[in-house]
Design an enzyme around this catalytic site. Structure first.
Site, mmCIF file in Angstrom:
data_model
loop_
_atom_site.group_PDB
_atom_site.id
_atom_site.type_symbol
_atom_site.label_atom_id
_atom_site.label_comp_id
_atom_site.label_asym_id
_atom_site.label_seq_id
_atom_site.Cartn_x
_atom_site.Cartn_y
_atom_site.Cartn_z
ATOM 1 N N HIS A 190 86.453 21.178 -10.948
ATOM 2 C CA HIS A 190 87.141 22.379 -10.469
ATOM 3 C C HIS A 190 88.489 21.978 -9.875
ATOM 4 O O HIS A 190 88.600 20.925 -9.245
ATOM 5 C CB HIS A 190 86.284 23.108 -9.423
ATOM 6 C CG HIS A 190 86.836 24.473 -9.110
ATOM 7 N ND1 HIS A 190 87.879 24.648 -8.237
ATOM 8 C CD2 HIS A 190 86.513 25.696 -9.589
ATOM 9 C CE1 HIS A 190 88.170 25.947 -8.193
ATOM 10 N NE2 HIS A 190 87.354 26.608 -9.005
ATOM 11 N N GLU A 241 90.326 27.351 -16.670
ATOM 12 C CA GLU A 241 90.823 28.035 -15.468
ATOM 13 C C GLU A 241 92.255 27.597 -15.173
ATOM 14 O O GLU A 241 92.476 26.551 -14.546
ATOM 15 C CB GLU A 241 89.975 27.652 -14.255
ATOM 16 C CG GLU A 241 88.539 28.063 -14.327
ATOM 17 C CD GLU A 241 87.972 28.245 -12.915
ATOM 18 O OE1 GLU A 241 87.556 29.359 -12.595
ATOM 19 O OE2 GLU A 241 87.982 27.272 -12.142
#
Ligand code: PGA
Length: 259
Positions: A97, A167
């Site tokens: 992430h 993302e």
């Protein structure tokens, strides 16, 4: 059409197990009528065991952790090994992430973490994404490097337990400058499949689930599934607002039902 994967990344929220249970119970209630989605709730790891205790065997609801260490156990103060997380009820593990990368996770660390987690029975959701979408197209190289470095040495058969979340960093969180367009996502997903096909061949790359993440809300979720052809969504802020998140689950369920 396959079930859509809708991942809730709660990040470092909420502060108490009581609040976590409240959010989860609304989601569970809603899922009873949504057979075409798989919700993957990724709470802070301290809440995993308690939240997963009574939810075993529900095919619409799984749990995940938000990071893990590259060793199973030992003298590593403050770290959590993948087997501990699995034994606490996690089936999935988010790795790479952008917030974890910013806090120090390098591509080679992420690579070690991925290999260990996959070897020990977790499914990995690998996040990739660029800081900027520059006109010269450098961002494509950023994505390629992340994928190549993070997945180096992963066995071909292990790709069946891998999910990619695209993302773009500029679309994540409160400081997001914009949300990606479904078209923008689709182009990235095609590129990601192309890079992955060098690892596992075209057929395996075509079935790899690719999620979109970055400011997903009830209002835009459907467009990423329809026009963006996303396999699912990775939801941050909106996943802590039960109404908003349930609406996202409903849109995904409805879409699969009608196709
Ligand atoms: P956001 O976060 O939905 O709040 O933008 C997404 C993420 O960081 O995974």
């Amino acid at each position: 059409m396959k079930k859509k994967l809708i991942v809730a990344n709660w990040k470092a929220n909420p502060e108490s197990i009581r609040e976590a249970k409240e959010i989860l119970s609304s989601i569970k209630r809603a899922l009873k009528n949504l057979p075409n989605v798989e919700a993957i709730i990724c709470p802070p790891a301290v809440f995993l065991a308690e939240l997963t205790r009574k939810t075993k065997g529900n095919p619409r609801l799984e749990f995940g952790a938000q990071n893990a260490f590259w060793e199973l156990n030992g003298a590593f103060t403050g770290q959590l090994g993948p087997t501990m997380l699995r034994n606490s009820g996690a089936k999935y593990l988010i790795l790479g992430h952008s917030e974890a990368r910013r806090a120090g996770d390098s591509d080679s660390m992420i690579n070690r973490k991925i290999k260990l987690a996959l070897t020990h029975g977790l499914k990995v959701i690998l996040c990739v994404g660029e800081e900027e979408r520059d006109e010269a197209g450098q961002y494509l190289q950023t994505i390629r490097t992340q994928l190549e470095e993070n997945l180096r040495g992963v066995l071909k058969k292990q790709f069946a337990n891998l999910v990619i979340a695209y993302e773009p960093i500029w679309a994540i969180g409160l400081n997001a400058r914009a949300v990606d367009t479904p078209r923008g996502f689709l182009e990235q997903a095609i590129y990601i499949r192309k890079v992955i096909s060098a690892f596992v061949g075209k057929d395996a790359a075509l079935v790899l689930p690719i999620l979109y993440g970055g400011s997903v809300k009830a209002e835009n979720a459907l467009s990423f599934l329809v026009e963006g052809e996303a396999s699912g969504l990775l939801v941050g802020r909106a996943s802590l607002e039960p109404e908003n998140f349930i609406q996202i689950l409903k849109s995904a369920d409805e879409f699969v039902k009608n196709h």
